[in-house]
Enzyme design. Structure first.
Site, PDB file in Angstrom:
ATOM      1  N   ASP A 167       0.855  -1.192   0.000  1.00 23.62           N
ATOM      2  CA  ASP A 167       0.000   0.000   0.000  1.00 23.62           C
ATOM      3  C   ASP A 167       0.891   1.242   0.000  1.00 23.62           C
ATOM      4  O   ASP A 167       1.860   1.333   0.744  1.00 23.62           O
ATOM      5  CB  ASP A 167      -0.905  -0.012   1.244  1.00 23.62           C
ATOM      6  CG  ASP A 167      -2.047   0.972   1.120  1.00 23.62           C
ATOM      7  OD1 ASP A 167      -3.212   0.536   1.117  1.00 23.62           O
ATOM      8  OD2 ASP A 167      -1.785   2.204   1.018  1.00 23.62           O
ATOM      9  N   ILE A 168       0.552   2.183  -0.846  1.00 25.11           N
ATOM     10  CA  ILE A 168       1.373   3.387  -1.021  1.00 25.11           C
ATOM     11  C   ILE A 168       1.247   4.347   0.176  1.00 25.11           C
ATOM     12  O   ILE A 168       2.101   5.202   0.388  1.00 25.11           O
ATOM     13  CB  ILE A 168       1.002   4.105  -2.358  1.00 25.11           C
ATOM     14  CG1 ILE A 168       2.175   4.915  -2.879  1.00 25.11           C
ATOM     15  CG2 ILE A 168      -0.255   4.929  -2.237  1.00 25.11           C
ATOM     16  CD1 ILE A 168       3.375   4.107  -3.260  1.00 25.11           C
ATOM     17  N   GLU A 208     -12.360   3.582  -1.178  1.00 21.69           N
ATOM     18  CA  GLU A 208     -11.566   4.493  -2.005  1.00 21.69           C
ATOM     19  C   GLU A 208     -11.368   3.937  -3.417  1.00 21.69           C
ATOM     20  O   GLU A 208     -11.530   4.665  -4.401  1.00 21.69           O
ATOM     21  CB  GLU A 208     -10.212   4.705  -1.322  1.00 21.69           C
ATOM     22  CG  GLU A 208      -9.341   5.762  -1.971  1.00 21.69           C
ATOM     23  CD  GLU A 208      -7.932   5.770  -1.366  1.00 21.69           C
ATOM     24  OE1 GLU A 208      -7.797   5.653  -0.137  1.00 21.69           O
ATOM     25  OE2 GLU A 208      -6.979   5.885  -2.154  1.00 21.69           O
ATOM     26  N   HIS A 237     -10.233  -5.672  -2.730  1.00 17.53           N
ATOM     27  CA  HIS A 237      -8.893  -5.857  -2.164  1.00 17.53           C
ATOM     28  C   HIS A 237      -8.958  -6.155  -0.684  1.00 17.53           C
ATOM     29  O   HIS A 237      -9.878  -5.733   0.013  1.00 17.53           O
ATOM     30  CB  HIS A 237      -7.994  -4.645  -2.432  1.00 17.53           C
ATOM     31  CG  HIS A 237      -8.567  -3.330  -1.982  1.00 17.53           C
ATOM     32  ND1 HIS A 237      -9.497  -2.638  -2.710  1.00 17.53           N
ATOM     33  CD2 HIS A 237      -8.343  -2.590  -0.875  1.00 17.53           C
ATOM     34  CE1 HIS A 237      -9.814  -1.510  -2.087  1.00 17.53           C
ATOM     35  NE2 HIS A 237      -9.133  -1.469  -0.955  1.00 17.53           N
ATOM     36  N   HIS A 242      -6.689  -5.774   2.805  1.00 16.37           N
ATOM     37  CA  HIS A 242      -5.531  -5.144   3.444  1.00 16.37           C
ATOM     38  C   HIS A 242      -4.891  -6.159   4.391  1.00 16.37           C
ATOM     39  O   HIS A 242      -5.595  -6.717   5.254  1.00 16.37           O
ATOM     40  CB  HIS A 242      -5.968  -3.943   4.295  1.00 16.37           C
ATOM     41  CG  HIS A 242      -6.558  -2.792   3.535  1.00 16.37           C
ATOM     42  ND1 HIS A 242      -5.835  -1.661   3.215  1.00 16.37           N
ATOM     43  CD2 HIS A 242      -7.807  -2.571   3.058  1.00 16.37           C
ATOM     44  CE1 HIS A 242      -6.614  -0.803   2.578  1.00 16.37           C
ATOM     45  NE2 HIS A 242      -7.819  -1.325   2.461  1.00 16.37           N
TER      46      HIS A 242
HETATM   47  P1  5GP Z   1      -9.909   1.390   0.452  1.00 19.03           P
HETATM   48  O1  5GP Z   1     -10.498   1.346  -0.944  1.00 19.03           O
HETATM   49  O2  5GP Z   1      -9.768   0.011   1.053  1.00 19.03           O
HETATM   50  O3  5GP Z   1     -10.635   2.335   1.343  1.00 19.03           O
HETATM   51  O4  5GP Z   1      -8.434   1.975   0.337  1.00 19.03           O
HETATM   52  C1  5GP Z   1      -7.650   1.800  -0.800  1.00 19.03           C
HETATM   53  C2  5GP Z   1      -6.201   1.618  -0.402  1.00 19.03           C
HETATM   54  O5  5GP Z   1      -5.436   1.608  -1.588  1.00 19.03           O
HETATM   55  C3  5GP Z   1      -5.645   2.735   0.485  1.00 19.03           C
HETATM   56  O6  5GP Z   1      -5.021   2.151   1.625  1.00 19.03           O
HETATM   57  C4  5GP Z   1      -4.641   3.451  -0.408  1.00 19.03           C
HETATM   58  O7  5GP Z   1      -3.499   3.926   0.282  1.00 19.03           O
HETATM   59  C5  5GP Z   1      -4.281   2.387  -1.424  1.00 19.03           C
HETATM   60  N1  5GP Z   1      -3.959   2.952  -2.725  1.00 19.03           N
HETATM   61  C6  5GP Z   1      -4.706   3.840  -3.430  1.00 19.03           C
HETATM   62  N2  5GP Z   1      -4.125   4.138  -4.604  1.00 19.03           N
HETATM   63  C7  5GP Z   1      -2.967   3.417  -4.630  1.00 19.03           C
HETATM   64  C8  5GP Z   1      -1.911   3.309  -5.606  1.00 19.03           C
HETATM   65  O8  5GP Z   1      -1.924   3.927  -6.661  1.00 19.03           O
HETATM   66  N3  5GP Z   1      -0.894   2.472  -5.303  1.00 19.03           N
HETATM   67  C9  5GP Z   1      -0.845   1.749  -4.138  1.00 19.03           C
HETATM   68  N4  5GP Z   1       0.206   0.962  -3.948  1.00 19.03           N
HETATM   69  N5  5GP Z   1      -1.828   1.834  -3.206  1.00 19.03           N
HETATM   70  C10 5GP Z   1      -2.864   2.662  -3.449  1.00 19.03           C
END
Ligand code: 5GP
Length: 130
Positions: free
Chosen positions: A29-30, A88, A93, A95
């Site tokens: 995760d970035i 987001e 996915h 975590h």
């Molecule tokens: P969620 O959709 O579970 O709320 O969060 C999405 C996750 O993806 C976040 O923890 C965010 O930091 C990660 N994320 C979003 N865009 C990118 C990206 O372009 N590259 C990486 N490696 N992680 C990402």
């Protein structure tokens, strides 16, 4: 339009890759909540994890387990916490987060800031433990 995660799988957007097979992909995760925070995704786009078929969901968990075992060895922690949020990025996915205490799973606390070199170093340690 392809999700940002599909673009990562295709190599259009760089990532710190951990593992892949024909169907699944894992990368760091970035914006990690803990050092080693890794995401596991199906290569096939689906916006919600509980829309995956039973077999695909099961296979994704088994793939995530391999990654979690490597993470456990590579990063000092008590366990690997598992979370699904998905608010987001509309691409299913999981975590995987190395944790020592419950609060390490808190997505609202200040995230860990890692340099490129630090990302690469942790990536290498995880990959070596696969
Ligand atoms: P969620 O959709 O579970 O709320 O969060 C999405 C996750 O993806 C976040 O923890 C965010 O930091 C990660 N994320 C979003 N865009 C990118 C990206 O372009 N590259 C990486 N490696 N992680 C990402």
């Amino acid at each position: 339009m392809a999700t940002i995660f599909s673009r990562i799988v295709k190599g259009e957007i760089p990532c710190y890759k951990i593992a892949e097979d024909e169907r699944f992909f894992a990368f760091m995760d970035i914006n990690p909540v803990a050092v080693g925070h890794t995401l596991v995704i199906p290569k096939r786009e689906d916006d919600y994890i509980f829309n995956l078929g039973d077999e695909e969901l099961g296979a994704m968990m088994v793939f995530a387990k391999k990654v979690a075992k490597a993470l456990e060895k590579a990063v000092p922690c008590k366990r690997i916490g598992v979370a699904v949020i998905g608010l987001e990025v509309p691409h299913a996915h999981i975590h995987l987060i190395p944790i020592r205490q419950e609060s390490d799973m808190d997505f609202k606390k200040e995230h860990v800031h890692m340099t490129e070199d630090e990302f690469r170093e942790v990536q290498q340690r995880i990959v070596e433990n696969l």
